[in-house]
Scaffold this active site. Structure first.
Site, PDB file in Angstrom:
ATOM      1  N   LYS A  83       0.848  -1.196   0.000  1.00  0.00           N
ATOM      2  CA  LYS A  83       0.000   0.000   0.000  1.00  0.00           C
ATOM      3  C   LYS A  83       0.875   1.234   0.000  1.00  0.00           C
ATOM      4  O   LYS A  83       1.881   1.285   0.713  1.00  0.00           O
ATOM      5  CB  LYS A  83      -0.859  -0.030   1.282  1.00  0.00           C
ATOM      6  CG  LYS A  83      -1.655   1.211   1.542  1.00  0.00           C
ATOM      7  CD  LYS A  83      -3.150   0.952   1.442  1.00  0.00           C
ATOM      8  CE  LYS A  83      -3.946   2.227   1.291  1.00  0.00           C
ATOM      9  NZ  LYS A  83      -3.662   2.948   0.024  1.00  0.00           N
ATOM     10  N   LYS A 107       6.271   2.278   7.935  1.00  0.00           N
ATOM     11  CA  LYS A 107       5.142   2.997   8.563  1.00  0.00           C
ATOM     12  C   LYS A 107       4.072   2.015   9.008  1.00  0.00           C
ATOM     13  O   LYS A 107       3.579   2.075  10.132  1.00  0.00           O
ATOM     14  CB  LYS A 107       4.474   3.952   7.548  1.00  0.00           C
ATOM     15  CG  LYS A 107       5.259   5.176   7.229  1.00  0.00           C
ATOM     16  CD  LYS A 107       4.440   6.056   6.260  1.00  0.00           C
ATOM     17  CE  LYS A 107       5.381   6.777   5.339  1.00  0.00           C
ATOM     18  NZ  LYS A 107       4.727   7.689   4.406  1.00  0.00           N
ATOM     19  N   LYS A 119       4.706   2.002  -3.607  1.00  0.00           N
ATOM     20  CA  LYS A 119       4.694   3.416  -4.004  1.00  0.00           C
ATOM     21  C   LYS A 119       4.726   3.518  -5.512  1.00  0.00           C
ATOM     22  O   LYS A 119       5.308   2.667  -6.189  1.00  0.00           O
ATOM     23  CB  LYS A 119       5.935   4.115  -3.445  1.00  0.00           C
ATOM     24  CG  LYS A 119       5.787   5.620  -3.380  1.00  0.00           C
ATOM     25  CD  LYS A 119       4.890   5.990  -2.235  1.00  0.00           C
ATOM     26  CE  LYS A 119       4.848   7.456  -1.970  1.00  0.00           C
ATOM     27  NZ  LYS A 119       4.494   7.705  -0.572  1.00  0.00           N
ATOM     28  N   THR A 203      -3.389  12.844   7.288  1.00  0.00           N
ATOM     29  CA  THR A 203      -1.934  12.950   7.467  1.00  0.00           C
ATOM     30  C   THR A 203      -1.620  14.129   8.387  1.00  0.00           C
ATOM     31  O   THR A 203      -0.853  13.998   9.346  1.00  0.00           O
ATOM     32  CB  THR A 203      -1.207  13.077   6.108  1.00  0.00           C
ATOM     33  OG1 THR A 203      -1.684  12.050   5.246  1.00  0.00           O
ATOM     34  CG2 THR A 203       0.285  12.957   6.266  1.00  0.00           C
ATOM     35  N   ASN A 234      -1.701  19.418   0.702  1.00  0.00           N
ATOM     36  CA  ASN A 234      -2.664  18.796   1.622  1.00  0.00           C
ATOM     37  C   ASN A 234      -2.069  18.650   3.028  1.00  0.00           C
ATOM     38  O   ASN A 234      -2.668  19.068   4.018  1.00  0.00           O
ATOM     39  CB  ASN A 234      -3.097  17.427   1.073  1.00  0.00           C
ATOM     40  CG  ASN A 234      -3.933  16.657   2.093  1.00  0.00           C
ATOM     41  OD1 ASN A 234      -3.396  15.985   2.960  1.00  0.00           O
ATOM     42  ND2 ASN A 234      -5.242  16.786   2.020  1.00  0.00           N
ATOM     43  N   SER A 362      -6.157   5.492   5.293  1.00  0.00           N
ATOM     44  CA  SER A 362      -6.315   4.743   4.042  1.00  0.00           C
ATOM     45  C   SER A 362      -6.639   3.283   4.354  1.00  0.00           C
ATOM     46  O   SER A 362      -7.454   2.655   3.683  1.00  0.00           O
ATOM     47  CB  SER A 362      -5.025   4.781   3.219  1.00  0.00           C
ATOM     48  OG  SER A 362      -5.026   5.896   2.375  1.00  0.00           O
TER      49      SER A 362
END
Ligand code: GLU
Length: 437
Positions: A83, A107, A119, A203, A234, A362
């Site tokens: 992810k 993470k 990614k 985030t 963002n 997410s």
């Protein structure tokens, strides 16, 4: 034309020659050594399991075809499907995407999410494209990586310069190809088509939760604190919003075009509105202008790099006066910059913890998609807080036990978690594990 760099090709010399993949591999190696694990574990973790390069021909508005380059990288999927976001940026490189996929694995491991790291990136300056060109590029990219993605394989999401609207085009393209609605194939979607409440803010909210935890450790009263932020996309803007709500004064904000400063604090709700209207934060006229370098050296309590890699360097780190460096961006600090932060005893909230709120929500979005049942924003925010505080506390515990810095402790927590899965799957032997408990 001959001397012009081809903007659709990867240029590995970007980032001043500082290669994020080399940086992350060195940090992995250091944590394997500190944990007294065998080098076999480093051998497994150092290479992403799969890397896909795709060509993305787009007929531009002027009739010419421009062939962009895109990547999707999957680091390791032993904890769950991979992810991570998709970045649209001119400085995307193979090695950047590889590094970013490893950071995603770490993470998820630190926050105890059942996911691996992935990614994607496309080499493009999206600001130079029309809406039509951008939509075609987004759809073409998803079509090309379709064989290796899906809700059970690898789930993309937004990253630098990609938005919920673009996620909407991408899921639409994927669903058209597959012939049915597959909401869990991507996260960060518009709410109406299966996006999660709280994802857009996640985030920034996570960054601020880690700052609150750090402030407790350092006994800083946030209602009297000051901050400066690099980047007002963002992540930067949401971080500003939540800090402002806690009473933190944001003295400066910079973006790719410049920066703004106000000694009594910027009016953040007004600035966010200004940016939502399509302006750059640095064009805001109710403030003085400031350069990126000056912003790093400001007398503030909290400094937040929320842009791209390699910003806190041997040149910028010596000027930093902040007590907390909250790494909202991925990889904002170079090894040389990091050594200087250590000398100056600045408390670093490492990227792989600080910005992990995005992937956490997410994950909640993907879970809700598979249940086809949706939680309230309050529930999402509560769950987010639990994961962020859990991650922060695990790292502080490791830091205190190993007498090391926050970054090393974060890598060690992440690697330890992945090692448990490697062991459970029989990839490594008992002799690869440390005699340390
Ligand atoms: N792009 C974000 C990150 O770097 C979020 C990834 C996701 O939501 O999967 O963590």
């Amino acid at each position: 034309m001959a001397n012009k760099r081809d903007k659709t090709e990867s240029d590995v010399t970007t980032h001043d020659g500082l290669n994020p993949y080399t940086i992350v591999k060195d940090l992995l190696k250091e944590s394997v050594t500190r944990l007294e694990l065998s080098d076999n574990i480093y051998e497994i973790l150092k290479k992403p399991m799969r890397l896909f390069e795709v060509s993305l021909p787009v007929r531009m508005d002027n009739g010419e075809v421009q062939n962009f380059t895109g990547y999707r990288c999957q680091h390791i999927d032993i904890l769950g499907p991979t992810k991570g976001g998709i970045r649209f940026h001119p400085a995307v490189t193979v090695d950047e995407v590889k590094a970013l996929s490893i950071w995603m694995s770490l993470k998820s491991a630190i926050l105890d999410l059942p996911l691996g790291g992935g990614k994607g990136g496309v080499i493009v300056e999206p600001g130079e494209l029309s809406d039509r060109e951008l939509e075609i590029l987004s759809r073409t990219y998803i079509r090309k990586i379709t064989p290796i993605i899906g809700p059970e394989k690898d789930i993309p999401a937004p990253d630098v310069n990609t938005t919920p609207e673009m996620m909407g085009w991408m899921i639409d393209e994927f669903d058209q190809l597959r012939g049915y609605n597959i909401p869990g194939m991507i996260t960060g979607k518009p709410i109406i088509i299966g996006g999660s409440l709280g994802r857009l803010e996640a985030t920034g909210r996570g960054v601020v939760l880690t700052i609150q935890e750090a402030a407790k450790v350092l006994e800083i009263d946030l209602s009297k604190a000051t901050a400066a932020i690099q980047g007002f996309g963002n992540v930067g803007s949401m971080t500003a919003k939540f800090l402002d709500e806690l009473g933190v004064k944001i003295l400066a904000v910079t973006d790719a075009k410049g920066g703004i400063y106000k000694k009594d604090g910027l009016n953040i709700p007004e600035l966010i509105k200004f940016v939502q209207e399509g302006n750059h934060a640095s064009e805001y006229s109710e403030a003085e202008s400031i350069s990126n370098e000056e912003m790093f050296g400001l007398e503030v309590d909290i400094l937040i790099p929320a842009a791209i890699e390699n910003q806190i360097t041997k040149d910028t780190a010596p000027t930093i006066k902040a007590k907390i460096l909250a790494e909202a961006a991925n990889g904002p600090t170079t090894p040389e910059g990091d050594a200087i932060l250590e000398e100056k005893d600045i408390f670093v909230i490492p990227d792989i913890l600080c910005n992990a709120g995005g992937v956490t929500v997410s994950y909640f979005e993907w879970v809700q998609n598979s249940m086809n049942y949706y939680w309230s924003e309050k529930e999402i925010n509560q769950k987010l807080e639990e994961h962020m505080v859990f991650g922060f506390e695990s790292i502080i515990k490791m830091r205190d036990k190993e007498k090391c810095r926050m970054r090393q402790a974060a890598y060690m927590v992440g690697v330890n978690h992945i090692v448990k899965a490697l062991s459970a799957r029989g990839w490594i032997k008992d002799s690869d594990l440390s005699s340390k408990e």
